[in-house]
Design an enzyme around this catalytic site. Sequence first.
Site, PDB file in Angstrom:
ATOM      1  N   SER A  16       0.842  -1.198   0.000  1.00 26.19           N
ATOM      2  CA  SER A  16       0.000   0.000   0.000  1.00 26.19           C
ATOM      3  C   SER A  16       0.878   1.248   0.000  1.00 26.19           C
ATOM      4  O   SER A  16       2.105   1.167   0.131  1.00 26.19           O
ATOM      5  CB  SER A  16      -0.931   0.019   1.231  1.00 26.19           C
ATOM      6  OG  SER A  16      -0.168   0.117   2.423  1.00 26.19           O
ATOM      7  N   ILE A  18       3.195   4.406  -0.220  1.00 26.62           N
ATOM      8  CA  ILE A  18       4.427   4.733  -0.945  1.00 26.62           C
ATOM      9  C   ILE A  18       5.033   3.487  -1.573  1.00 26.62           C
ATOM     10  O   ILE A  18       5.494   3.512  -2.720  1.00 26.62           O
ATOM     11  CB  ILE A  18       5.437   5.414  -0.004  1.00 26.62           C
ATOM     12  CG1 ILE A  18       4.892   6.754   0.496  1.00 26.62           C
ATOM     13  CG2 ILE A  18       6.774   5.635  -0.716  1.00 26.62           C
ATOM     14  CD1 ILE A  18       5.721   7.391   1.604  1.00 26.62           C
ATOM     15  N   SER A 141      11.447   9.780   7.304  1.00 28.95           N
ATOM     16  CA  SER A 141      10.428  10.815   7.474  1.00 28.95           C
ATOM     17  C   SER A 141      11.161  12.095   7.846  1.00 28.95           C
ATOM     18  O   SER A 141      12.291  12.046   8.343  1.00 28.95           O
ATOM     19  CB  SER A 141       9.460  10.423   8.597  1.00 28.95           C
ATOM     20  OG  SER A 141       8.679  11.529   9.020  1.00 28.95           O
ATOM     21  N   TYR A 154       7.686   7.458  17.171  1.00 25.54           N
ATOM     22  CA  TYR A 154       7.878   7.401  15.724  1.00 25.54           C
ATOM     23  C   TYR A 154       9.117   8.199  15.323  1.00 25.54           C
ATOM     24  O   TYR A 154       9.971   7.704  14.572  1.00 25.54           O
ATOM     25  CB  TYR A 154       6.634   7.970  15.036  1.00 25.54           C
ATOM     26  CG  TYR A 154       6.688   7.999  13.528  1.00 25.54           C
ATOM     27  CD1 TYR A 154       6.617   6.819  12.794  1.00 25.54           C
ATOM     28  CD2 TYR A 154       6.775   9.209  12.844  1.00 25.54           C
ATOM     29  CE1 TYR A 154       6.644   6.843  11.411  1.00 25.54           C
ATOM     30  CE2 TYR A 154       6.801   9.239  11.461  1.00 25.54           C
ATOM     31  CZ  TYR A 154       6.738   8.056  10.739  1.00 25.54           C
ATOM     32  OH  TYR A 154       6.766   8.094   9.369  1.00 25.54           O
ATOM     33  N   LYS A 158      12.712   6.931  13.594  1.00 20.15           N
ATOM     34  CA  LYS A 158      13.215   7.490  12.337  1.00 20.15           C
ATOM     35  C   LYS A 158      14.574   8.161  12.533  1.00 20.15           C
ATOM     36  O   LYS A 158      15.450   8.075  11.660  1.00 20.15           O
ATOM     37  CB  LYS A 158      12.201   8.477  11.756  1.00 20.15           C
ATOM     38  CG  LYS A 158      10.869   7.846  11.389  1.00 20.15           C
ATOM     39  CD  LYS A 158      11.006   6.767  10.331  1.00 20.15           C
ATOM     40  CE  LYS A 158       9.663   6.235   9.859  1.00 20.15           C
ATOM     41  NZ  LYS A 158       9.773   5.238   8.784  1.00 20.15           N
TER      42      LYS A 158
END
Length: 263
Positions: A16, A18, A141, A154, A158
């Site tokens: 799904s 990207i 990100s 998160y 990253k």
Amino acid sequence: MKNLRNITFWITGASSGIGEALAIQLSQLPVNLILSARRATELERVKKACSNEDRVKILPLDLTDFDSHEEKTNHAIAQFGQVDHLINNGGRSQRSLVKDTIFQVDKDLMEVNYFGSVSLTKQLLPHMLKRGNGHFTVVTSLTGIFGTPFRSGYAASKHALHGFYDSMRAELEDSGIKVTIAAPGFVKTNVSINAFQGDGKALGKMDDAQANGLTPEQCAKAIIKAISKQKREVYIGKESYAAYVKRYLPWLFARLIKKAKVR
């Protein structure tokens, strides 16, 4: 993009968003694709949407099942005889304040976003080193550059990816191993729908910031362009300016990020 001809890409998180957009766009080039994610039925759907379907293989994979990664890597290599490029794209996001987030959420975010990519990379690296070339792209990100409210775990995962892959590049670039770090801002995918809340449950809806982001197709196009140019790092999306504010005007960034609309 002549330098992308006749190579084999392995894409995680390809069912799904990207990852799906990357698969479809790359399939229009003369390349081989191995598509991985947990849901085999969704991988089959993406495969059918690809061009040159005979050059697309699916390989179901759970990024947190570390014990399976050696076998999965061997299987990936066997599909076309080699893997030239691993795109570490799989992951999960978060929508919760630090004070409201149980520790298990932080652990789960690190396992899928950081340890999953690192584990797969370490399994594939000897194959690339033996051949004397290879390319790793990791989709992180902009929160890998700076933290924002509602993204503590998160952002930490990253940031960790940036640290690991920057170090690996410094060690291995002269050995023929290339590393591209792609850091998108908001992209209109299901990432917020599947995002962890503080109690570990999925948010279950798309937030406004995500809904107004780039399309997955726009993001994938920018990533493929960066790969083709063998860029070491690329920021994607209109929010990219914040990375430069953070770098050059940290005092201003600290004021602005508290008021940023990130949900």
